[in-house]
Design a protein around this motif. Structure first.
Motif, PDB file in Angstrom:
ATOM      1  N   HIS A 189       0.757  -1.139  -0.170  1.00  0.00           N
ATOM      2  CA  HIS A 189      -0.263  -0.017   0.046  1.00  0.00           C
ATOM      3  C   HIS A 189       1.064   1.447   0.100  1.00  0.00           C
ATOM      4  CE1 HIS A 189      -4.056  -1.857   1.324  1.00  0.00           C
ATOM      5  NE2 HIS A 189      -3.099  -2.753   0.989  1.00  0.00           N
ATOM      6  N   GLY A 202       0.839   1.872  -4.971  1.00  0.00           N
ATOM      7  CA  GLY A 202      -0.036   2.155  -3.647  1.00  0.00           C
ATOM      8  C   GLY A 202      -1.173   1.391  -3.926  1.00  0.00           C
ATOM      9  N   HIS A 209      -3.022   2.857   4.298  1.00  0.00           N
ATOM     10  CA  HIS A 209      -2.513   3.751   3.593  1.00  0.00           C
ATOM     11  C   HIS A 209      -3.513   5.031   3.845  1.00  0.00           C
ATOM     12  CE1 HIS A 209      -5.653   1.830   1.521  1.00  0.00           C
ATOM     13  NE2 HIS A 209      -6.046   2.914   0.620  1.00  0.00           N
TER      14      HIS A 209
END
Length: 170
Positions: free
Chosen positions: A112, A130, A138
C-alpha cells in the motif's frame, strides 16, 4: 506507444473516477488484491486487463489470474507480482526470480506504499502504485499512469483519488 493505467490493492472497491483517469490508457494492469471479481470485470470491460492475484483474492480470482505475470510490451520486459518487496528488500522468492532474469520493469503491490524507484544493482525500474481501495493503512488512494514506447518507460503520473474511506468527490 502504449499508455498504461496501473492500479493495485482495490480490496473490492473501485472508484468511478478511475475510469476517467484511465480513459487515455490502452491497457490496465492490476497488481493484485483485487478483492471481488466485479472489480476485474469492470476494468476488463473498459480496457484490456492484465492482472495478478493477491493474498486476499479468492479461488476464482486465483484461477483467473496468475501469481506472477511476465510479458513484453513495446520492447520492455515486465514482471508483475503482488507480494515481492522493493530494491534492497525483496522477498526470497521474488529475489531469486529477479536475479535469474531481470526485467526492465518490475511491478508489485501489497505494501500500500507508492514507490517508483530504480534498482541500480539489477538495472530496472520498480513501481508500486500504492493502494486504490478503502482497506489498509494508507491515507490516500493512488494509481499510476505511464507510457511504454520503443523500449522506453516515460510520462509517469501519480494520481491521488482521495483519502482512504472518503466518499468520492462529485
Amino acid at each position: 506507444m502504449k499508455r498504461i493505467g496501473l492500479i493495485s490493492d482495490t480490496h473490492s472497491h473501485l472508484e468511478d473516477s478511475v475510469f476517467k483517469y484511465f480513459e487515455p490508457c490502452d491497457e490496465i494492469w492490476h497488481a493484485g488484491d483485487i478483492g471481488d471479481a466485479r472489480v476485474a470485470d469492470r476494468l476488463a470491460a473498459f480496457r484490456p486487463l492484465r492482472a495478478v492475484y493477491g493474498n486476499i483474492d479468492d479461488g476464482p480470482l486465483r484461477r483467473r489470474f496468475p501469481e506472477d505475470l511476465r510479458f513484453s510490451i513495446e520492447g520492455v520486459e515486465v514482471f508483475m507480482t503482488h507480494i515481492g518487496g522493493y530494491p534492497g528488500r525483496y522477498n526470497r522468492r521474488v529475489w531469486a526470480l529477479l536475479q535469474e532474469n531481470p526485467p526492465d520493469l518490475y511491478i508489485c503491490g501489497h505494501s500500500h506504499i507508492l514507490k517508483v524507484m530504480p534498482d541500480k544493482k539489477l538495472n530496472f525500474l520498480h513501481v508500486n502504485p500504492g493502494a486504490a481501495g478503502n482497506h489498509g493503512f494508507h491515507q490516500v488512494k493512488t494509481i499510476v499512469r505511464f507510457a511504454v514506447d520503443q523500449g522506453k518507460l516515460k510520462d509517469f503520473e501519480v494520481i491521488e483519488l482521495g483519502k482512504r474511506g472518503a466518499l468520492p468527490a462529485e
